[in-house]
Design a protein around this motif. Structure first.
Motif, mmCIF file in Angstrom:
data_model
loop_
_atom_site.group_PDB
_atom_site.id
_atom_site.type_symbol
_atom_site.label_atom_id
_atom_site.label_comp_id
_atom_site.label_asym_id
_atom_site.label_seq_id
_atom_site.Cartn_x
_atom_site.Cartn_y
_atom_site.Cartn_z
ATOM 1 N N ILE B 179 18.026 -35.838 -70.993
ATOM 2 C CA ILE B 179 16.703 -35.260 -71.164
ATOM 3 C C ILE B 179 16.873 -33.882 -71.785
ATOM 4 O O ILE B 179 17.793 -33.133 -71.419
ATOM 5 C CB ILE B 179 15.979 -35.104 -69.807
ATOM 6 N N VAL B 180 16.003 -33.566 -72.716
ATOM 7 C CA VAL B 180 16.028 -32.246 -73.332
ATOM 8 C C VAL B 180 14.778 -31.488 -72.904
ATOM 9 O O VAL B 180 13.665 -31.997 -73.047
ATOM 10 C CB VAL B 180 16.059 -32.348 -74.880
ATOM 11 N N ALA B 181 14.974 -30.317 -72.373
ATOM 12 C CA ALA B 181 13.841 -29.448 -72.052
ATOM 13 C C ALA B 181 13.970 -28.193 -72.920
ATOM 14 O O ALA B 181 14.984 -27.487 -72.856
ATOM 15 C CB ALA B 181 13.845 -29.073 -70.575
ATOM 16 N N ARG B 182 12.971 -27.973 -73.742
ATOM 17 C CA ARG B 182 13.037 -26.840 -74.667
ATOM 18 C C ARG B 182 11.907 -25.873 -74.318
ATOM 19 O O ARG B 182 10.736 -26.233 -74.331
ATOM 20 C CB ARG B 182 12.881 -27.335 -76.112
ATOM 21 N N ILE B 183 12.296 -24.662 -73.998
ATOM 22 C CA ILE B 183 11.320 -23.637 -73.631
ATOM 23 C C ILE B 183 11.316 -22.592 -74.743
ATOM 24 O O ILE B 183 12.345 -21.957 -75.008
ATOM 25 C CB ILE B 183 11.684 -22.967 -72.292
ATOM 26 N N THR B 184 10.198 -22.442 -75.406
ATOM 27 C CA THR B 184 10.125 -21.429 -76.455
ATOM 28 C C THR B 184 9.222 -20.293 -75.997
ATOM 29 O O THR B 184 8.267 -20.503 -75.258
ATOM 30 C CB THR B 184 9.602 -22.013 -77.780
ATOM 31 N N VAL B 212 14.345 -19.296 -77.780
ATOM 32 C CA VAL B 212 14.433 -20.661 -77.252
ATOM 33 C C VAL B 212 15.480 -20.756 -76.143
ATOM 34 O O VAL B 212 16.560 -20.185 -76.256
ATOM 35 C CB VAL B 212 14.847 -21.677 -78.353
ATOM 36 N N VAL B 213 15.123 -21.457 -75.108
ATOM 37 C CA VAL B 213 16.114 -21.862 -74.109
ATOM 38 C C VAL B 213 16.082 -23.381 -74.083
ATOM 39 O O VAL B 213 15.010 -23.985 -74.006
ATOM 40 C CB VAL B 213 15.768 -21.335 -72.702
ATOM 41 N N GLU B 214 17.257 -23.995 -74.185
ATOM 42 C CA GLU B 214 17.280 -25.456 -74.206
ATOM 43 C C GLU B 214 18.185 -25.961 -73.091
ATOM 44 O O GLU B 214 19.318 -25.493 -72.935
ATOM 45 C CB GLU B 214 17.762 -25.958 -75.563
ATOM 46 N N LEU B 215 17.667 -26.899 -72.354
ATOM 47 C CA LEU B 215 18.449 -27.536 -71.292
ATOM 48 C C LEU B 215 18.626 -28.999 -71.668
ATOM 49 O O LEU B 215 17.655 -29.649 -72.059
ATOM 50 C CB LEU B 215 17.713 -27.459 -69.946
ATOM 51 N N VAL B 216 19.844 -29.489 -71.566
ATOM 52 C CA VAL B 216 20.098 -30.900 -71.839
ATOM 53 C C VAL B 216 20.912 -31.451 -70.678
ATOM 54 O O VAL B 216 21.969 -30.903 -70.340
ATOM 55 C CB VAL B 216 20.893 -31.094 -73.156
ATOM 56 N N GLY B 217 20.420 -32.503 -70.078
ATOM 57 C CA GLY B 217 21.178 -33.046 -68.973
ATOM 58 C C GLY B 217 20.613 -34.340 -68.444
ATOM 59 O O GLY B 217 19.508 -34.757 -68.809
ATOM 60 N N SER B 218 21.394 -34.970 -67.595
ATOM 61 C CA SER B 218 20.955 -36.223 -66.997
ATOM 62 C C SER B 218 21.165 -36.139 -65.493
ATOM 63 O O SER B 218 21.821 -35.230 -64.990
ATOM 64 C CB SER B 218 21.758 -37.395 -67.572
ATOM 65 N N GLY B 219 20.601 -37.108 -64.799
ATOM 66 C CA GLY B 219 20.703 -37.104 -63.348
ATOM 67 C C GLY B 219 19.542 -36.357 -62.728
ATOM 68 O O GLY B 219 18.454 -36.267 -63.305
#
Lengths: 182, 261
Positions: B179-184, B212-219
């Motif tokens: 999942i990608v969460a992008r915070i601008t 931009v802060v981007e979080l990429v992860g699963s679980g």
């Protein structure tokens, strides 16, 4: 009208149905117009603000987040636009208000007017932001929670500001002679 | 007259008092002159607003607005522009030049989510974190706002809360795939103060770039990004969450313009 009704209208507008926007205007132009009157204090500017608000609503409708109630989003734009308009007018208005403050007391400056004019005049003694809060609460009868969202302040701050504004309004109205009418 | 009595007066104006409270108020008004004066003032407000009649907009206003509408329908944005605040500046609110930045102390605040469904209390000890960072309690200010989402097999939520000096975003999701969460955000107004895994993540990468802060992860992910308010501009963020390239959430939260002093 329901939340769903608004969302259906919005979907129609986004798909290019201009008549849906006319329906949206039928629903909300009076509300926006009256909010603007409450904040800026005159109908001529309120007319311009209403037009600007709806053009911005149209242009930005795709950015509307349906998680919010549409009318809250609309109010937010209307209040922002009204406050910005008021700031643009500030220099002139402040001169006028300063003249009122220095040349006469609210009591002296109050002309023979009906209650509506009295409250309109009294509102002008509040800061634009506090005026907006009073207008949303008393003209539009919104809850503290809704006002908090629209003004982007906590409910606690809204309550404190409203209390303070109401007491100030009350003092001005009584000085204007409203006591006799109670 | 004390604050409680005054609160009672105001709640009476708002029509929120019970019969018992009304009775108590009547009794207080008989014995407290100061309260009676305040009561009369508020009643004046009540009477004046009761007389208010909504004004009808001018007859030609609707037609004037319809004529002024652009020919093309509102643009549906499929991919949100990164600089959403710039679009707001141009299109929603009156542009205002940034002429003076004011500095807030960049004391780092670690915040945590409040809702027990949002971030279970067992996962983080507010006192420890807040105390360790020497920060003020984020609870003392605005109420957190929570936005749950569930789409394309991804369930989670975004929580937002704010203090006088900071703006916090907590993102949670539970998904097998990435999942990608992008915070601008508007760099004029906000600066990333801290990002933190509230819950140990199986796999999560965090990257920051200007605005931009981007979080990429699963679980099962629970992550908090804290911004310091550093100056004038838009205090607010756009949050886009994507699963397999498909947006499951796209929201703009609290875009409030802070103007230069």
């Amino acid at each position: 009208m329901t939340l769903t009704d608004d969302h259906i209208l919005i979907e129609r507008i986004l798909s290019g149905d201009r008549s849906a926007f006319a329906e949206l205007l039928d629903r909300y132009q009076k509300v926006v117009y009256n909010v603007a009157i409450g904040v800026v204090g005159n109908q001529l500017d309120a007319e311009d603000i209403t037009q600007t608000v709806f053009l911005k609503v149209y242009e930005n409708l795709a950015t509307y987040n349906p998680r919010y109630r549409f009318f809250s989003w609309l109010y937010r734009i209307a209040i922002n636009e009204s406050l910005n308009a008021k700031k643009r007018m500030r220099q002139t208005v402040e001169l006028d208000e300063e003249a009122i403050r220095t040349d006469s007391t609210p009591e002296e400056s109050a002309v023979e007017s009906d209650l509506e004019n009295q409250i309109g005049e009294a509102l002008m003694f509040l800061s634009p932001e506090n005026r907006a809060i009073v207008v949303l609460r008393h003209y539009q009868e919104l809850s503290y929670r809704e006002i908090a969202y629209i003004m982007d302040l906590s409910e606690t701050k809204i309550k404190a500001r409203l209390y303070s504004a109401r007491q100030m309004l009350g003092r001005i109205l009584i000085k204007q002679g409203l006591r006799a009418e109670l | 007259m004390n604050e409680h009595d005054l609160d009672l007066l105001h709640r009476e104006v708002d029509g929120l008092t019970t019969d018992a409270e009304n009775e108590r108020l009547r009794s207080l008004l008989e014995s407290d002159h100061e309260l009676r004066v305040a009561h009369d003032e508020l009643q004046a407000v009540k009477v004046a607003f009761a007389a208010f009649q909504e004004k009808e907009p001018p007859p030609g206003l609707k037609d004037a607005i319809m004529r002024a509408l652009p020919e093309q329908p509102p643009e549906v944005v499929s991919a949100p522009p990164r600089s959403w605040w710039a679009a707001l500046t141009d299109r929603i609110l009156t542009p205002r030049p940034v002429t003076l930045a004011y500095a807030f102390a960049l004391g780092v605040v670690v915040a945590f989510a409040v809702s027990t469904t949002f971030i279970p209390a067992g996962n983080i000890d507010a006192g420890d974190v807040v105390g360790a960072m020497g920060a003020t309690d984020p609870y003392t200010n605005d109420t957190p706002r929570e936005y749950p989402f569930s789409s394309n097999g991804v369930a989670g939520s975004v929580g937002v809360w704010e203090t006088d000096d900071h703006f916090h975003i907590a993102v949670t999701w539970d998904a097998e795939g990435d999942i990608v969460a992008r915070i601008t955000f508007d760099e004029r107004a906000l600066s990333v103060a801290r990002t933190e895994n509230v819950k140990p993540a199986e796999r999560l990468s965090t990257s920051t770039a200007p605005g931009v802060v981007e979080l990429v992860g699963s679980g099962s992910i629970e992550h908090v990004v804290s911004f310091a308010k550093i100056g004038s501009g838009y205090v607010g963020v756009q949050i886009v969450i994507e699963s397999n390239g498909e947006p499951v959430l796209d929201m703009i939260e609290a875009p409030r313009l802070i103007e230069p002093n």
